[in-house]
Design a protein around this motif. Structure first.
Motif, short mmCIF file in Angstrom:
data_model
loop_
_atom_site.label_atom_id
_atom_site.label_comp_id
_atom_site.label_asym_id
_atom_site.label_seq_id
_atom_site.Cartn_x
_atom_site.Cartn_y
_atom_site.Cartn_z
N ASP A 1 0.82 -1.21 0.00
CA ASP A 1 0.00 0.00 0.00
C ASP A 1 0.85 1.26 0.00
O ASP A 1 0.52 2.25 -0.66
N TRP A 2 1.97 1.22 0.74
CA TRP A 2 2.79 2.44 0.85
C TRP A 2 3.47 2.82 -0.46
O TRP A 2 3.90 3.95 -0.64
N LEU A 3 3.53 1.85 -1.40
CA LEU A 3 4.23 2.11 -2.67
C LEU A 3 3.25 2.27 -3.83
O LEU A 3 3.63 2.78 -4.88
N HIS A 4 1.98 1.90 -3.63
CA HIS A 4 1.04 1.77 -4.74
C HIS A 4 0.87 3.06 -5.54
O HIS A 4 1.09 3.10 -6.75
N ASP A 5 0.49 4.15 -4.86
CA ASP A 5 0.21 5.40 -5.59
C ASP A 5 1.48 6.00 -6.19
O ASP A 5 1.47 6.51 -7.31
N VAL A 6 2.56 5.92 -5.42
CA VAL A 6 3.84 6.44 -5.92
C VAL A 6 4.24 5.67 -7.18
O VAL A 6 4.72 6.24 -8.15
N PHE A 7 4.02 4.37 -7.15
CA PHE A 7 4.41 3.52 -8.27
C PHE A 7 3.65 3.91 -9.54
O PHE A 7 4.21 3.97 -10.63
N LEU A 8 2.35 4.18 -9.40
CA LEU A 8 1.55 4.55 -10.57
C LEU A 8 1.76 6.00 -10.98
O LEU A 8 1.37 6.40 -12.07
N GLY A 9 2.41 6.78 -10.10
CA GLY A 9 2.74 8.15 -10.47
C GLY A 9 1.77 9.19 -9.95
O GLY A 9 1.68 10.29 -10.50
N TYR A 10 1.01 8.89 -8.88
CA TYR A 10 0.01 9.84 -8.36
C TYR A 10 0.32 10.22 -6.92
O TYR A 10 1.12 9.57 -6.24
N GLY A 11 -0.37 11.25 -6.46
CA GLY A 11 -0.27 11.64 -5.05
C GLY A 11 1.04 12.35 -4.73
O GLY A 11 1.75 12.85 -5.61
N ASN A 12 1.36 12.35 -3.44
CA ASN A 12 2.56 13.03 -2.95
C ASN A 12 3.80 12.21 -3.34
O ASN A 12 3.93 11.06 -2.93
N PRO A 13 4.73 12.79 -4.13
CA PRO A 13 5.90 12.02 -4.56
C PRO A 13 6.76 11.51 -3.40
O PRO A 13 7.44 10.50 -3.53
N SER A 14 6.72 12.21 -2.26
CA SER A 14 7.57 11.79 -1.14
C SER A 14 6.80 10.94 -0.12
O SER A 14 7.27 10.73 0.99
N ALA A 15 5.61 10.44 -0.51
CA ALA A 15 4.78 9.68 0.44
C ALA A 15 5.47 8.40 0.91
O ALA A 15 5.24 7.95 2.03
N ALA A 16 6.31 7.81 0.08
CA ALA A 16 6.96 6.55 0.45
C ALA A 16 8.33 6.76 1.08
O ALA A 16 9.03 5.80 1.36
N GLN A 17 8.72 8.03 1.29
CA GLN A 17 10.01 8.30 1.93
C GLN A 17 9.94 7.90 3.40
O GLN A 17 8.87 7.93 4.01
N TRP A 18 11.07 7.54 4.00
CA TRP A 18 11.04 6.99 5.36
C TRP A 18 10.47 7.96 6.38
O TRP A 18 9.84 7.54 7.35
N THR A 19 10.64 9.26 6.15
CA THR A 19 10.14 10.24 7.13
C THR A 19 8.61 10.25 7.19
O THR A 19 8.04 10.76 8.14
N ASN A 20 7.95 9.68 6.17
CA ASN A 20 6.48 9.65 6.16
C ASN A 20 5.93 8.25 6.43
O ASN A 20 4.74 8.01 6.23
#
Length: 1542
Positions: free
Chosen positions: A746-765
């Motif tokens: 789940d933590w990688l899904h949106d980032v992988f498809l290219g949507y949402g906050n680009p830094s959502a999967a960064q460790w600080t989040n």
């Protein structure tokens, strides 16, 4: 009877890349096979030499008006008339309708290379006064940059506000003006390119407005109402827009929404397209006699190209969620797909590509996604929505339309197919049908003139209500092997000479994807077609060697032989199983193929005998003609016709048997190892599994259409090279993934498809962070910690919380979530934080800084033996590397960009090391692109504190590991069994020391009981006694229960002086015992499992903590991993910018879901997107579909933050300047700044790097003996002369590599070396002669580089190739090229400006005659400038003559004196003096020879023995064995960062 074709004359050479196509004569003629110098009869002005370019009218205009490299000092002021004149005379294509070209390509290329856009059009652009021709010229230049795959928007960054005005001007360009069809196509291509650049802020802000909610103002009222009803959330947004309009009216401003640009722009484009499609594509020349009969059919090729491009434009907008959301209703409202289906072009033979594009558009229009929420719909949801829609229509029909009562009462299954539905609707009159579609259902506007056509209305109804085939059904019904129809379909699998001028029926790998299914489907199709292209090339190469002919009986026969293809003796289908429930295709189809290997030599026989289970073969049907094709027939024939090829079918081997029926190459255990015998006889029978989907299609064609039985015709069996034949396993993996759900965390899904906050999967989040991290040996001392956390006031404490005044490693650190510092991950469009830090905050005193608590703890004693001591890291990591380590050990996505020489491998290894110690229960998977990189990584892990029993290396490259230990599955199993015996003997020794029976060491199980009953109980008793006697210093020494066992240590374990010290030692001894029994517990499974396979699987799935493999192995074995229950928590991927997107994705999914939950916690991608991308052989897939875009590069483009390592330890700082401009702030490690090794000049050369201008040689520059096979004889001869010069000076051959940018030049240089160097033992062969692309990831001290081209820059315009070329050298780089060509290339300016600050003639220091000098690198000394190739050859020949004379005299003296001088000094084996032996990077004999030891021999080294034997062999050898001679040319000390502190 089936038509039989012949095998006429055909050139079956592998094609080369067509970078610059040239048009010969008319538009219908093919591209020329070779440049004009090889075809004197052709008069081709478009394939021009540099001299002709320089004499060209456009070049002269450029020199006079805008060229910065020209000698004209005074440039005249800007002239709008000149721009208009250039546009009208040079850039316009005449309107004759027969040409598909929209621009005169050669003229555009000359203008673009001269920097027409950057130096003239853009600086003088004014939104108010610039003419139509000015704007169109800019559009053409931008399109050309996209065609050539170079950065198009860079020059606009300096005037961003003006760029907004330029976009506005482009959008309004058509107002009040009629454009020609070529201009419309060019305009449309600009819009396609703009919508493909949504990651660029300056583009996306203006362009995205066009596909916003505002465009709904142009919807018909009925469609508008329907869309708002379906999307109630949008009503609020719409009201806000309406409110703004009302407020504007109140203020008295004229605010008409319908006149806004974004409202009408896309609608107008669509209507313009429909007008062209309806009236301008195919029309008829009316008869003069006034009769109604149609005259001659006229086809407008330019209009067809426009229509195809428009389909591409619509597909692009519908395949990205941000543009799709509001644009899809517009496409549906105008009924574009229905109108295209009914158009003449759709059914016309010229409209094949257009029809394929329309089908792709229809697929994306009906894509299974919730457009508003961006959520993928399940199959059940899609089916439910279809039923609800149909049910509502039936209800309406029942109430309001009596004629449709039969339809209203029918069950949905009986009427939701196209034919049934059309039949039911045909009962309505045209007016009733129009009323139903336009008024009741509101599917199209009643004002649309097309609604007068009944076939249109029925098409709209049917396409809206019919049941669409789901993606899963479509993909599962698709054959995995290509057949002859797909293989030679140019719109699906184009020839390699794709120029970028037309479009193709291919999906694109964009920045964003609609859903994971969309992502997988696009990758599936592209990967399938790319492998189809490679198979096609193999067939075209293998079949002609068979020399097929028709014998007297009229049967095909073969005179020749082919290594990869063999005639079939017998083919029969042996079994067709019943279909599985719910399917129509058979469950399996098995056949037997018999062939003979009697005509082959031993080596090729062994290749056929090596076929094994799961290898893929191809069955071909060849039918040659009785007569060879005539010249005219051959010119018009397709490749299958020329080959006589009828059918192609793929199959997979189940088993292979010899002539006696004995099983060969069986790996399933049916044949025991000691029973294996060599195969008998010359006949081989292969049992194969055919593709069931293809078989079903073929059998259906036979039954329904009376087609020929394909399976009775096969007469050739073809194999492929094993390393290139893994496509089926990868396609199966993708297909399996499409049939699974919830496949990405789940933590990688949106980032992988290219949507949402680009830094959502960064460790600080991320949740579940590691609060305290034990960094083990990461930091070398306390100062190292201070350097790495410079933004904090570092507080060192003891384990009890008190302050530590003398801290020593190891350290534990409490990591704050909002970690400060410049080692943070940043998006690609931001520079390092340090650049933007305010000066006031930079100089904060330590008191104001936030505190960082660092605990310095004393690790427990590991044990009394030397092997118990942990291995220590010696690398002093930079702050940025530490930032990468911190990010890597925390959950989430970590991206690390590693520029050349920045120690990314060391960083990766330390992440693994720290991760293992902080999360010992977690398992990590390592993936790399090449075996070489994997082995480098693995060898470094073995030097860290990770037990060897937890390491496992899978795949073919494990045998290349430079280690005594075997890390393959079999090797690890054997090691565990050997270790078990060693440990059990230790247990017996322990039992003896405790005076207990030795049989406790019989098995791991008995040893476990012994541990609990006798060892652990004694330890607990000992601890209890110690608690009461802490005041006695000798108590531990006297009472320790295992003293006798540890009596064999090198030093006494206990001193008896201090209770604390002795207690620490006792705990160390117990730790050793605990490890012994822990290992025995791990060995227990190997004791219980009896078969080797079971043991190996247990090792892989349960025991190994770090498993390494290549991405190819992961894709091939995914099914096996799932079956075995393979699990892992962390994924680390090296070289991830060199791996295809899908081959990066599959390794994330090698494990099954756990209750719908993905186990993956960390994904660490390490790579460099500024270096070369993955290799894609077909240019069309690379240029048009962006298949060479890696996942790493896509993430960078999306703005996902990454950490960029910023200190290189490979090259001299001066050499690093040639490429460090491409990175954020790439500096140098102290090692390369301070080490004298990097400060000494290159002996015999004036400079450490230089560009050498090579003029025409014998009147020729670049040549191309075959298409796109570029060579430059002048550069080859000059470069080899310089190599010989270096060897004569005493430079070691294994420290010199020769690189070039083209395969043709590589082969030419090898020929020259074989002619000029190989015969002389004192010259020998260099370390490597290869292409820049193949040398990526490697390095050497001295690089000689040939750029080859003299007409056009070619593929070096790709800056990534330039960066790789410039960053391979450590001490010296000498670039041979045509200065006048490369100095004016805009993209390469930063590097070539530096190169051209030095003379462009080779500067030699002829006084230096040894391989070393005391001269510093900045001091050129007395230089001699070499005039050219001939003079350099003269210098070398003179020196070789001197050497030859000296050798003759030495030989005569030796004969005269009667003893062998070669025995005097053992270091000079084969004439190689000590001073030129392999030298270490830091303390090098050849750089610092003993004084006075420079005899004549130093000039005449012989290194014929230590060169790369593979230098002269084919490329396939070079790539498959990454480099057997790497051990010669890259010492451990060469490995970038690890040598910093030597």
């Amino acid at each position: 009877m089936t038509k039989v074709y012949g095998t006429g004359v055909f050139d079956f050479r592998r094609h080369r890349v067509a970078e610059y196509p040239v048009t010969v004569g008319g538009p219908d003629q093919p591209l020329p096979e070779r440049p004009p110098e090889s075809k004197p009869e052709t008069n081709v002005p478009s394939s021009i030499t540099l001299v002709e370019i320089q004499r060209d009218r456009l070049t002269k205009i450029a020199n006079e008006n805008w060229s910065k490299s020209a000698t004209y000092n005074e440039k005249p002021p800007f002239s709008a008339d000149l721009v208009k004149e250039i546009y009208e005379t040079e850039l316009l294509v005449k309107e004759d309708g027969g040409m598909r070209r929209t621009v005169p390509l050669q003229r555009v290329m000359i203008l673009e290379v001269s920097q027409y856009l950057e130096n003239y059009l853009w600086p003088n652009f004014d939104p108010e006064s610039s003419s139509f021709e000015h704007v169109m010229s800019m559009i053409l230049m931008i399109n050309e940059k996209f065609r050539e795959n170079v950065a198009a928007w860079i020059c606009f960054y300096d005037r961003k506000d003006m760029f907004k005005a330029f976009i506005e001007r482009v959008l309004c360009l058509k107002e009040g003006r009629s454009l020609s069809i070529a201009e419309k196509t060019n305009y449309l291509l600009f819009m396609i390119n703009a919508f493909q650049s949504l990651e660029d802020d300056i583009v996306s802000k203006k362009i995205m407005r066009l596909a916003s909610l505002h465009c709904w103002h142009s919807l018909s009222f009925g469609r508008f109402q329907m869309e708002l009803c379906l999307n109630p959330d949008l009503i609020k947004k719409w009201k806000r827009i309406a409110k703004k309009a009302k407020e504007a009216k109140k203020r008295g401003e004229s605010f008409d929404m319908s006149t806004m640009l974004e409202v009408k722009f896309l609608r107008n484009l669509i209507e313009e397209f429909l007008e062209v499609l309806d009236s301008k594509v195919i029309y008829y020349d009316d008869n003069d006699d006034g009769s109604n009969v149609h005259g001659f059919e006229i086809i407008n090729e330019a209009s067809i190209l426009y229509c195809e491009r428009f389909m591409e434009f619509l597909i692009d907008l519908l395949s990205q969620l941000p543009t799709r959301r509001y644009f899809k209703p517009l496409v549906a409202d105008v009924a574009v797909v229905a109108k295209c289906h009914l158009s003449v072009l759709y059914k016309h033979e010229k409209g094949k590509l257009f029809a394929q594009l329309v089908d792709l558009l229809q697929y994306y229009e009906g894509f299974e996604i919730d457009d508003n929420l961006g959520r993928q719909m399940t199959d059940d949801e899609v089916l439910q929505a279809h039923y609800e829609r149909f049910q509502a229509f039936q209800l309406l029909s029942f109430k309001k339309i009596p004629k449709l009562k039969e339809l209203a009462l029918a069950n949905i299954g009986a009427i939701h197919k196209r034919a049934d539905l059309s039949k039911k609707l045909s009962v309505l009159s045209p007016d009733e049908l129009r009323d139903l579609v336009c008024n009741k259902l509101k599917l199209v506007s009643k004002n649309d003139p097309w609604t007068e056509r009944v076939d249109f209305l029925i098409e709209v109804m049917v396409s809206f209500f019919e049941k669409q085939q789901s993606q899963k059904e479509a993909i599962n019904a698709l054959p995995l092997y290509p057949n002859e129809q797909i293989m030679w379909d140019e719109s699906l699998v184009p020839s390699i000479n794709y120029s970028g001028e037309g479009c193709l029926a291919l999906p694109k790998l964009n920045l964003q994807f609609l859903t994971l299914h969309d992502y997988l489907l696009r990758n599936f199709n592209l990967f399938r077609l790319e492998s189809t292209y490679e198979i096609r090339e193999d067939i075209q190469e293998a079949v002609p060697h068979l020399l097929a002919y028709t014998n007297n009986e009229g049967q095909p026969a073969f005179r020749g032989w082919s290594r990869m293809a063999v005639p079939i003796k017998e083919f029969k289908i042996t079994e067709v199983k019943q279909p599985n429930i719910g399917e129509v295709k058979p469950a399996s189809v098995t056949a037997e193929v018999t062939f003979s290997i009697s005509s082959y030599r031993t080596q090729i026989r062994s290749e056929w005998n090596a076929l094994k289970e799961h290898d893929v073969l191809f069955l071909l049907c060849i039918r040659p003609s009785f007569e060879p094709l005539s010249a005219d027939e051959a010119a018009n024939a397709s490749v299958p016709q020329k080959l006589g090829l009828q059918f192609v079918r793929g199959c997979e081997i189940i088993e292979i048997r010899d002539e006696e029926g004995t099983l060969m190459n069986d790996f399933t255990g049916r044949i025991k190892r000691d029973e294996w015998k060599p195969p008998k006889g010359e006949l081989r029978t292969v049992t194969v599994a055919l593709d069931t989907a293809q078989y079903h299609m073929d059998v259906s064609n036979i039954a329904e259409k009376g087609a020929e039985d394909v399976y009775g015709t096969f007469n050739i069996l073809m194999r492929r090279k094993p390393k290139e034949n893994n496509f089926k396993a990868i396609l199966e993996s993708i297909r399996d993934l499409m049939n699974e759900t919830c496949i990405v965390p789940d933590w990688l899904h949106d980032v992988f498809l290219g949507y949402g906050n680009p830094s959502a999967a960064q460790w600080t989040n991320m949740p579940d962070l590691l609060d305290t991290v034990d960094f083990k040996d990461t930091f070398l001392d306390a100062d190292h910690v201070q350097e790495c956390f410079n933004d904090y006031q570092v507080m060192f404490t003891n384990s009890d919380g008190t302050e530590n005044l003398n801290p020593r490693p190891p350290f534990r650190i409490n990591i704050p979530r909002n970690l400060k510092g410049n080692s943070h991950a940043l998006p690609g469009n931001e520079k390092s934080i340090t650049e933007s830090v305010d000066v006031a905050t930079e100089n904060k005193s330590d008191l104001e800084k936030e505190k960082l608590i660092v605990e310095a703890y004393t690790p427990p004693d590991p044990g009394p033996y030397p092997q118990d001591q942990p291995k220590q890291n010696s690398v002093r990591f930079t702050p940025t590397q530490v930032g990468a380590i911190v990010s890597g050990i925390q959950p989430g996505l970590t991206m690390v960009v590693g520029p050349p020489g920045t120690g990314k491998t060391d960083t990766a290894v330390q992440i693994l090391n720290v991760l293992y110690h902080n999360c010992p229960s977690q398992r990590t998977l390592i993936i790399t692109h090449s075996n070489q990189a994997l082995n480098d990584l693995f060898e470094k892990i073995m030097e860290r504190d990770v037990p060897a029993r937890y390491l496992l290396r899978l795949g073919q490259g494990e045998q290349e590991l430079a280690t005594d230990l075997d890390f393959s599955r079999q090797g690890r199993v054997n090691a565990m069994l050997v270790r078990r015996l060693e440990l059990l003997s230790e247990v017996e020794r322990l039992a003896r020391s405790l005076q207990l029976p030795e049989d406790v060491g019989y098995t791991c199980e008995t040893a476990g009981y012994f541990w609990l009953l006798h060892v652990y109980s004694r330890w607990e008793q000992f601890l209890a006694d110690c608690d009461k006697n802490q005041d006695k210093p000798t108590f531990v020494k006297d009472r320790f229960p295992f003293t006798e066992f540890f009596s064999n240590t090198t030093q006494p374990v206990f001193t008896g002086k201090s209770f604390e010290e002795d207690m620490r030692a006792a705990k160390g001894c117990f730790s050793h015992l605990k490890t012994v029994f822990q290992e025995l517990e791990e060995c227990r499974a190997f004791e219980l499992l009896k078969s080797t396979v079971d043991r190996a699987n247990h090792l892989m799935t349960k025991q190994a903590k770090i498993v390494a493999m290549t991405c190819t192995h992961a894709a091939l074995k995914r099914k096996d991993f799932l079956q075995l229950g393979f699990k892992y928590d962390n994924l680390l991927m090296e070289e991830s910018a060199q791996i295809l997107e899908i081959e990066t994705f599959i390794p994330m999914l090698l494990q099954r879901q756990e209750d719908g939950y993905a186990r993956l916690k960390r994904c660490i991608l390490i790579g460099d997107h500024h270096q070369l991308p993955p290799v894609v052989k077909n240019m069309a897939f690379q240029k048009y579909s962006h298949m060479d875009q890696s996942l790493f590069t896509r993430f960078v483009r999306l703005g996902i933050p990454y950490i960029e390592l910023n200190a290189q330890g490979r090259a001299r700082p001066s050499l690093a300047r040639l490429y460090n401009w491409r990175y954020r702030d790439l500096g140098d490690l102290p090692y390369v700044k301070e080490n004298p090794f990097f400060h000494k000049a290159n002996a015999g050369f004036g400079y450490d790097y230089q560009l050498i201008d090579v003029p025409d040689y014998h009147g020729k520059g670049e040549t191309a003996p075959s298409p796109w096979f570029y060579q430059n004889e002048g550069e080859a001869e000059y470069l080899v002369s310089v190599y010989i010069y270096m060897r004569l000076l005493g430079y070691p051959a294994n420290k010199i590599s020769i690189l070039t940018t083209y395969n043709g030049q590589k082969l030419l240089i090898r020929d020259v070396i074989n002619r000029r160097c190989a015969p002389y033992d004192f010259i020998g062969l260099p370390n490597k002669v290869t292409t820049v692309d193949k040398f990526q990831g490697q390095q050497n001290d001295f690089i000689l580089l040939s750029l080859v081209r003299t007409r056009f820059v070619g593929h070096l315009r790709d800056v990534r190739r330039l960066i790789v070329a410039m960053s391979r050298a450590r001490l010296g780089l000498y670039v041979f090229c045509r200065r006048a060509l490369f100095e004016q290339c805009y993209e390469l300016q930063p590097t070539f400006q530096l190169l051209l600050q030095r003379p462009d003639h080779l500067a030699l220091n002829l006084h230096e005659v040894a391989p070393v000098t005391d001269r510093l690198v900045g001091d050129t000394g007395p230089v001699h400038l070499v005039s050219g190739t001939e003079e350099m050859a003269g210098i070398v020949n003179f020196r070789m003559h001197q050497v030859y004379q000296a050798r003759m005299m030495s030989q005569q003296f030796s004969d005269y004196s009667g003893h062998d001088t070669s025995k005097e000094r053992p270091g000079e084996q084969n004439g190689l003096p000590d001073s030129s032996a392999e030298h270490d990077d830091t303390q090098t004999d050849s750089q610092n020879p003993p004084s006075g030891e420079q005899p004549m021999d130093a000039e005449t080294p012989n290194v014929a023995t230590n060169t790369n034997e593979g230098m002269q062999v084919d490329d396939t050898v070079e790539t498959s064995e990454v480099d057997k001679s790497e051990s010669l040319n890259e010492d451990d000390s060469n490995t970038e960062n690890s040598k910093m502190e030597e």
